[in-house]
Enzyme design. Structure first.
Site, short mmCIF file in Angstrom:
data_model
loop_
_atom_site.label_atom_id
_atom_site.label_comp_id
_atom_site.label_asym_id
_atom_site.label_seq_id
_atom_site.Cartn_x
_atom_site.Cartn_y
_atom_site.Cartn_z
N SER A 115 28.19 -48.51 9.76
CA SER A 115 28.84 -47.19 9.72
C SER A 115 28.40 -46.24 10.83
CB SER A 115 28.59 -46.54 8.36
OG SER A 115 29.41 -47.13 7.38
N LYS A 118 31.14 -44.67 12.73
CA LYS A 118 31.83 -43.42 12.37
C LYS A 118 31.49 -42.27 13.32
CE LYS A 118 32.42 -44.51 7.43
NZ LYS A 118 31.71 -45.77 7.28
N SER A 172 29.52 -41.25 4.41
CA SER A 172 29.98 -42.53 4.95
C SER A 172 31.17 -43.08 4.17
CB SER A 172 28.83 -43.55 4.97
OG SER A 172 28.95 -44.42 6.06
N LYS A 277 23.32 -40.44 11.56
CA LYS A 277 24.29 -41.33 10.89
C LYS A 277 23.58 -42.60 10.47
CE LYS A 277 28.08 -42.33 9.03
NZ LYS A 277 27.25 -42.95 7.98
#
Length: 336
Positions: A115, A118, A172, A277
């Site tokens: 993720s 993202k 997420s 993140k």
């Protein structure tokens, strides 16, 4: 009148014979103690329940199914030693102002990034200039067909682009990220092309994207490339704010639903995080990237392919303590 002797003798014999027969009959009808005991024993044996056989319980153990190795494990990256004994197979720390590499471990290894994808999704959305208040709807097209994961965003959920972006970065949310890509001009194909074009423009030569969520193991990059992405995204205020938000209440239909960050370090007062993140899929292991201020520096940190539930956080803590211990000194770069 006198009874003849012979008659008297005969009468006596007949009397004795009758007495003997009566005695034998009586004896035959009266059981002896031995016979009584034997009969009682037989009767007891017949009336007693049969003894219960002990049955040994057998525990059937399920075979242990070991998880498939991550790409990093399969490549032997975890065998590399480092002075901090990190559980991440890849680690990279960069001074954001001077571009000095303070720590590196397998920085050029190209691995799935889960993720962390993202961040690029968010950057492309922001730079597109599309209205943040536009309403986007989650549809069955946003269903995860890669890993078959679920989502708190049911089909039919309508949120603004800004809300989708917030949930994608903070919690997420995969369907939010996919919906952002799908609502890009030209659709998902055009969006993924824009992601790869942006990576190329940033000099991320080891990076390739195939979708906007990170669920695919074909979304890959290196620590050195991701440091470039963190450097750029950390300079975008909306991405800084959304990625470091700890929680948010979002109206899903008639319900207010609480969403929380996937990075527990945001609640730690010892950390001053400007952007972050996290990421995880089986092929990538646990991952995290951050921009943080510590030891008088603005730093970019990348940890990929951590083994263990809390390993990436523990690795970040080890790094923070090491860097803090060098405060006031010019730290010698640790490179592997």
């Amino acid at each position: 009148m006198k009874i003849p002797f012979a008659a008297a003798f005969l009468s006596l014999c007949l009397g004795l014979s009758s007495y003997s027969a009566a005695a034998q009959s009586a004896a035959a009808s009266k059981p002896t103690k031995a016979k009584t005991a034997k009969v009682a024993k037989v009767t007891k044996a017949k009336s007693a329940p049969a003894p219960t056989r002990k049955v040994r319980s057998v525990v059937v153990r399920k075979p242990v199914v070991r998880a498939a190795p991550t790409f990093g494990q399969a490549a032997g990256l975890h065998e590399a030693d480092d002075p901090l004994s990190l559980k991440s197979s890849v680690a990279y720390v960069l001074d954001q102002d001077t571009n000095e590499v303070l720590f590196s471990k397998n920085p050029q290894a190209v691995l799935p990034i889960a993720s962390i994808t993202k961040l690029m999704t968010a950057l492309v959305v922001v730079e597109s200039g599309l209205p943040m208040d536009e309403k986007l709807t989650v549809t069955v097209e946003d269903k995860d067909t890669e890993k078959n994961t679920g989502s708190r965003l049911a089909f039919g959920t309508t949120l603004t682009r800004a809300e989708m972006l917030h949930l994608a970065l903070m919690s997420s949310e995969n369907r939010a990220a996919h919906a952002l890509g799908r609502h890009y001009p030209g659709g998902l194909t055009a969006f993924v092309a824009a992601m790869n074009a942006k990576a190329a423009s940033l000099g991320m030569t080891d990076t390739h994207y195939v979708e906007p969520t990170g669920l695919s193991s074909r979304n890959q990059s290196s620590a050195a490339d991701l440091a470039k992405l963190v450097d750029v995204t950390s300079q975008v205020p909306i991405l800084r704010d959304m990625s470091t938000s700890r929680e948010a209440r979002v109206a899903l239909g008639k319900r207010m639903v609480q969403f929380r960050s996937t990075n527990g370090l945001l609640a730690n007062p010892l950390w001053d995080i400007g952007l972050q993140k996290t990421g995880f899929i089986n092929e990538a292991g646990k991952c995290v990237v951050m921009q943080a201020s510590m030891a008088g520096r603005k730093l970019i940190m990348v940890f990929l392919d951590s083994s263990g539930k809390s390993a990436r956080i523990a690795d970040a803590e080890r790094m923070r303590k090491w860097l803090t211990s060098l405060q006031g000194d010019a730290p010698a770069a640790a490179k592997l």
